[in-house]
Design an enzyme around this catalytic site. Structure first.
Site, PDB file in Angstrom:
ATOM      1  N   GLU A 154       0.845  -1.205   0.000  1.00 46.42           N
ATOM      2  CA  GLU A 154       0.000   0.000   0.000  1.00 46.42           C
ATOM      3  C   GLU A 154       0.877   1.250   0.000  1.00 46.42           C
ATOM      4  O   GLU A 154       1.866   1.306   0.707  1.00 46.42           O
ATOM      5  CB  GLU A 154      -0.909  -0.031   1.236  1.00 46.42           C
ATOM      6  CG  GLU A 154      -1.847   1.135   1.340  1.00 46.42           C
ATOM      7  CD  GLU A 154      -2.665   1.319   0.064  1.00 46.42           C
ATOM      8  OE1 GLU A 154      -3.405   0.407  -0.307  1.00 46.42           O
ATOM      9  OE2 GLU A 154      -2.538   2.384  -0.567  1.00 46.42           O
ATOM     10  N   GLU A 158      -1.370   9.103   4.762  1.00 49.85           N
ATOM     11  CA  GLU A 158      -2.372   9.487   5.753  1.00 49.85           C
ATOM     12  C   GLU A 158      -2.748  10.947   5.519  1.00 49.85           C
ATOM     13  O   GLU A 158      -1.914  11.755   5.133  1.00 49.85           O
ATOM     14  CB  GLU A 158      -1.820   9.294   7.169  1.00 49.85           C
ATOM     15  CG  GLU A 158      -1.785   7.831   7.546  1.00 49.85           C
ATOM     16  CD  GLU A 158      -1.137   7.575   8.903  1.00 49.85           C
ATOM     17  OE1 GLU A 158      -1.063   8.488   9.732  1.00 49.85           O
ATOM     18  OE2 GLU A 158      -0.696   6.435   9.111  1.00 49.85           O
ATOM     19  N   LYS A 210       7.976  -1.646  -2.020  1.00 50.01           N
ATOM     20  CA  LYS A 210       7.439  -0.797  -0.948  1.00 50.01           C
ATOM     21  C   LYS A 210       8.568  -0.182  -0.105  1.00 50.01           C
ATOM     22  O   LYS A 210       8.602   1.025   0.133  1.00 50.01           O
ATOM     23  CB  LYS A 210       6.494  -1.632  -0.073  1.00 50.01           C
ATOM     24  CG  LYS A 210       5.964  -0.923   1.142  1.00 50.01           C
ATOM     25  CD  LYS A 210       5.097   0.272   0.796  1.00 50.01           C
ATOM     26  CE  LYS A 210       4.850   1.118   2.023  1.00 50.01           C
ATOM     27  NZ  LYS A 210       4.114   2.328   1.741  1.00 50.01           N
ATOM     28  N   ASN A 214       9.726   3.911   0.077  1.00 52.20           N
ATOM     29  CA  ASN A 214       9.764   4.697   1.310  1.00 52.20           C
ATOM     30  C   ASN A 214      11.181   5.134   1.669  1.00 52.20           C
ATOM     31  O   ASN A 214      11.392   6.257   2.129  1.00 52.20           O
ATOM     32  CB  ASN A 214       9.146   3.908   2.475  1.00 52.20           C
ATOM     33  CG  ASN A 214       7.639   4.075   2.502  1.00 52.20           C
ATOM     34  OD1 ASN A 214       7.072   4.789   1.676  1.00 52.20           O
ATOM     35  ND2 ASN A 214       6.975   3.420   3.439  1.00 52.20           N
ATOM     36  N   GLY A 263       8.638  11.785  10.015  1.00 47.76           N
ATOM     37  CA  GLY A 263       8.103  10.956  11.098  1.00 47.76           C
ATOM     38  C   GLY A 263       7.011  10.078  10.546  1.00 47.76           C
ATOM     39  O   GLY A 263       6.977   9.788   9.347  1.00 47.76           O
ATOM     40  N   CYS A 266       5.501   5.107   8.891  1.00 48.16           N
ATOM     41  CA  CYS A 266       6.162   4.360   7.809  1.00 48.16           C
ATOM     42  C   CYS A 266       7.650   4.653   7.639  1.00 48.16           C
ATOM     43  O   CYS A 266       8.467   3.746   7.762  1.00 48.16           O
ATOM     44  CB  CYS A 266       5.429   4.613   6.499  1.00 48.16           C
ATOM     45  SG  CYS A 266       3.797   3.870   6.500  1.00 48.16           S
ATOM     46  N   LYS A 269      10.171   3.496  10.463  1.00 46.80           N
ATOM     47  CA  LYS A 269      10.259   2.037  10.656  1.00 46.80           C
ATOM     48  C   LYS A 269      10.727   1.329   9.389  1.00 46.80           C
ATOM     49  O   LYS A 269      11.495   0.385   9.454  1.00 46.80           O
ATOM     50  CB  LYS A 269       8.939   1.487  11.188  1.00 46.80           C
ATOM     51  CG  LYS A 269       7.974   0.943  10.181  1.00 46.80           C
ATOM     52  CD  LYS A 269       6.785   0.299  10.864  1.00 46.80           C
ATOM     53  CE  LYS A 269       5.602   0.177   9.928  1.00 46.80           C
ATOM     54  NZ  LYS A 269       5.808  -0.623   8.726  1.00 46.80           N
TER      55      LYS A 269
HETATM   56  P1  NAD Z   1      -2.622   0.261  12.417  1.00 42.66           P
HETATM   57  O1  NAD Z   1      -1.837  -0.018  13.637  1.00 42.66           O
HETATM   58  O2  NAD Z   1      -3.329   1.562  12.268  1.00 42.66           O
HETATM   59  O3  NAD Z   1      -3.713  -0.887  12.189  1.00 42.66           O
HETATM   60  C1  NAD Z   1      -3.457  -2.248  12.353  1.00 42.66           C
HETATM   61  C2  NAD Z   1      -4.735  -2.916  12.831  1.00 42.66           C
HETATM   62  O4  NAD Z   1      -4.548  -4.330  12.831  1.00 42.66           O
HETATM   63  C3  NAD Z   1      -5.133  -2.535  14.268  1.00 42.66           C
HETATM   64  O5  NAD Z   1      -6.450  -2.073  14.291  1.00 42.66           O
HETATM   65  C4  NAD Z   1      -4.993  -3.851  15.034  1.00 42.66           C
HETATM   66  O6  NAD Z   1      -5.931  -3.996  16.077  1.00 42.66           O
HETATM   67  C5  NAD Z   1      -5.254  -4.862  13.941  1.00 42.66           C
HETATM   68  N1  NAD Z   1      -4.767  -6.222  14.248  1.00 42.66           N
HETATM   69  C6  NAD Z   1      -3.602  -6.591  14.844  1.00 42.66           C
HETATM   70  N2  NAD Z   1      -3.541  -7.927  14.931  1.00 42.66           N
HETATM   71  C7  NAD Z   1      -4.669  -8.419  14.369  1.00 42.66           C
HETATM   72  C8  NAD Z   1      -5.196  -9.721  14.158  1.00 42.66           C
HETATM   73  N3  NAD Z   1      -4.499 -10.808  14.527  1.00 42.66           N
HETATM   74  N4  NAD Z   1      -6.379  -9.843  13.562  1.00 42.66           N
HETATM   75  C9  NAD Z   1      -7.108  -8.756  13.192  1.00 42.66           C
HETATM   76  N5  NAD Z   1      -6.655  -7.500  13.351  1.00 42.66           N
HETATM   77  C10 NAD Z   1      -5.459  -7.326  13.946  1.00 42.66           C
HETATM   78  O7  NAD Z   1      -1.593   0.055  11.210  1.00 42.66           O
HETATM   79  P2  NAD Z   1      -1.621   0.772   9.770  1.00 42.66           P
HETATM   80  O8  NAD Z   1      -1.061   2.132   9.855  1.00 42.66           O
HETATM   81  O9  NAD Z   1      -2.958   0.557   9.167  1.00 42.66           O
HETATM   82  O10 NAD Z   1      -0.551  -0.120   8.992  1.00 42.66           O
HETATM   83  C11 NAD Z   1      -0.809  -1.452   8.606  1.00 42.66           C
HETATM   84  C12 NAD Z   1       0.307  -1.896   7.678  1.00 42.66           C
HETATM   85  O11 NAD Z   1       0.277  -1.111   6.473  1.00 42.66           O
HETATM   86  C13 NAD Z   1       1.696  -1.742   8.246  1.00 42.66           C
HETATM   87  O12 NAD Z   1       2.507  -2.794   7.794  1.00 42.66           O
HETATM   88  C14 NAD Z   1       2.167  -0.427   7.652  1.00 42.66           C
HETATM   89  O13 NAD Z   1       3.573  -0.347   7.536  1.00 42.66           O
HETATM   90  C15 NAD Z   1       1.538  -0.481   6.278  1.00 42.66           C
HETATM   91  N6  NAD Z   1       1.297   0.851   5.681  1.00 42.66           N
HETATM   92  C16 NAD Z   1       0.842   1.882   6.450  1.00 42.66           C
HETATM   93  C17 NAD Z   1       0.601   3.113   5.863  1.00 42.66           C
HETATM   94  C18 NAD Z   1       0.130   4.283   6.699  1.00 42.66           C
HETATM   95  O14 NAD Z   1       0.194   5.413   6.207  1.00 42.66           O
HETATM   96  N7  NAD Z   1      -0.357   4.073   7.898  1.00 42.66           N
HETATM   97  C19 NAD Z   1       0.787   3.288   4.482  1.00 42.66           C
HETATM   98  C20 NAD Z   1       1.207   2.196   3.725  1.00 42.66           C
HETATM   99  C21 NAD Z   1       1.455   0.985   4.341  1.00 42.66           C
END
Ligand code: NAD
Length: 440
Positions: A154, A158, A210, A214, A263, A266, A269
């Site tokens: 993805e 945000e 990905k 980043n 910050g 993404c 980390k």
């Molecule tokens: P987040 O922490 O906001 O959401 C993760 C969700 O997964 C939480 O609600 C958590 O409760 C849930 N979860 C954890 N374990 C679970 C399980 N076993 N079953 C069901 N749900 C479970 O994380 P995010 O920001 O949405 O990021 C998710 C992934 O996407 C990460 O790998 C991140 O690096 C990637 N990503 C994030 C962004 C961003 O801008 N936030 C952009 C691109 C990619």
């Protein structure tokens, strides 16, 4: 075709809502009951512009539901997206425990051919690990069902996530089996027929794309931050440097804005994770490592600059405007404001802080120095009685602040504009000891 999205965070929830908007039936699942209860009451647990309207519309149309029931989700979906967090471990490597937990659950309830799509950002090889985990559970069950693994990283930002998912720059699909690739074309049919660029590739390449993207953007930000430092030393203007650099088609003007350091959930980390992946293969990624170190230094440099210009901050009150790592989000993960506030408090400052969306999260992330921080109800309340104001996040409402009113409210006259949001206001230098970034 029914879609399951496991994990309803910043990525999973937006993805689920957008797929419903594309006309698919979607089940969004999460382990946090409170989140699912809120979603079922029509409350969006995160701040993401435009998401609530689209969610309400698709809930009303009966295309999206929310549940904590993983068995129901796996059994009733043909394509299952994994969108759980992959936070960094202490050594910088990505923690895969949530991803593998989901894989185990999928193995436990698999009941027919399904495509498992990894949307979380994961190190190369995780697709295979998910596959092995599901297969191991199936073997334990003594049952055999066919399934395929796909990597579909993805790239949403945000604050702009809805638009990014409705109209992505590209969709990357890493796959092993044609059947899975065909199904993914159907999932993304709306984008596919609207000529969104698609990259079909192998899983290892998709996973690497990905991190590479980043890491490159993080390097770009750290680069322009170093140019800001140079500009301050030699009396140049980093904004004009960036503008002219950006006119070169090979460079592009995006991500060339100097600031207090990158910050968010993404870049910090993912840069650490890719350096760790290199290390595992006996290689040192010096460019990315350099960006990580430069970013840490940038945040400390902001503290040093404030302390230095104010001749020490012991006992002084500093207003911090903007806490979230960027505007239009409540996300405080690795926000530069955290390090800057900690640095100022360590030097004896008292903080008055305001952010339109990030204060709830800031309160627990800065719990250890809670005695030194007062959270205020708006930007003017924050600057009231302050010796200095520091702009950290460029929320629109801070751009529109009345500088005269701000001056009346403040006790002192120091303004540190770490995003150069007031730099063009002729009045700002008359009213304040004004310190923009990378220029005079
Ligand atoms: P987040 O922490 O906001 O959401 C993760 C969700 O997964 C939480 O609600 C958590 O409760 C849930 N979860 C954890 N374990 C679970 C399980 N076993 N079953 C069901 N749900 C479970 O994380 P995010 O920001 O949405 O990021 C998710 C992934 O996407 C990460 O790998 C991140 O690096 C990637 N990503 C994030 C962004 C961003 O801008 N936030 C952009 C691109 C990619």
């Amino acid at each position: 075709m029914r879609i399951g999205v496991v994990g309803t965070g910043y990525v999973g929830l937006v993805q689920g809502v957008i797929l419903a908007e594309f006309g698919l039936d979607v089940i969004c699942m999460d382990v946090i009951e409170e989140k699912i209860t809120m979603l079922n009451q029509g409350i969006v647990p995160i701040y993401e512009p435009g998401l609530k309207e689209l969610m309400d519309k698709n809930v009303a149309a009966g295309r999206i539901i929310f549940t904590t029931d993983v068995k129901y989700t796996v059994e009733n979906c043909d394509v299952i997206f994994i969108a759980v967090g992959t936070p960094p471990k202490d050594d910088g490597s990505a923690d895969l425990k949530y991803v593998l937990e989901v894989a185990k659950n999928i193995g436990t309830y698999l009941n027919g051919y399904k495509v498992i799509v990894n949307k979380s950002t994961v190190p190369v090889g995780t697709g295979q690990l998910v596959k092995e985990t599901i297969q191991t559970v199936l073997n334990e069950r003594g049952e055999e069902y066919p399934f395929d693994i796909v990597s579909n990283p993805e790239f949403l930002r945000e604050g702009k996530a809805v638009g990014d998912c409705l109209k992505p720059d590209r969709v990357v699909i890493g796959y092993e089996n044609e059947r899975a690739a065909e199904l993914m074309k159907k999932v993304y049919d709306v984008l596919y027929i609207n000529e969104t660029p698609f990259v079909f590739t192998d899983i290892a390449t998709a996973e690497t794309i990905k991190y590479a993207s980043n890491a490159f953007l993080a390097v770009k930000i750290s680069f322009i931050n170093e140019m800001a430092l140079l500009a301050e030393k030699v009396g140049a203007n980093v904004q004009e440097i960036a503008r002219a650099m950006g006119m070169d088609g090979r460079i592009s003007p995006k991500f060339l804005h100097a600031g207090p350091g990158y910050g968010g959930s993404c870049f910090p980390k993912d840069t650490k994770a890719i350096v760790d992946i290199g290390r595992q293969y006996g290689e040192e990624f010096k460019v990315i490592q350099g960006a990580i170190e430069a970013n840490e230094k940038q945040k400390q440099r902001m503290v040093e600059k404030i302390v230095d210009r104010m001749n020490g901050v012991q006992g002084k009150t500093i207003a911090i405007l903007g806490l979230s790592f960027k505007p239009e989000t409540d996300d405080m993960r690795d926000a530069p404001s955290i390090d800057i506030i900690n640095g100022l408090v360590k030097n004896g400052a008292k903080i008055k802080a305001y952010d339109p969306q990030g204060m709830k999260e800031a309160q627990w992330r800065l719990e250890n120095i809670a005695d030194s921080i007062q959270y205020c109800e708006n930007e003017y309340a924050a600057v009231e009685g302050a010796d200095a104001t520091v702009f950290i996040t460029e929320w629109h409402q801070f751009r529109g602040m009345s500088l005269n009113r701000m001056k009346d409210f403040m006790k002192g006259d120091f303004v540190f504009d770490l995003r150069n949001i007031h730099v063009k206001d002729r009045n700002v230098r008359n009213l304040f000891q004004y310190y923009p970034l990378g220029r005079s």
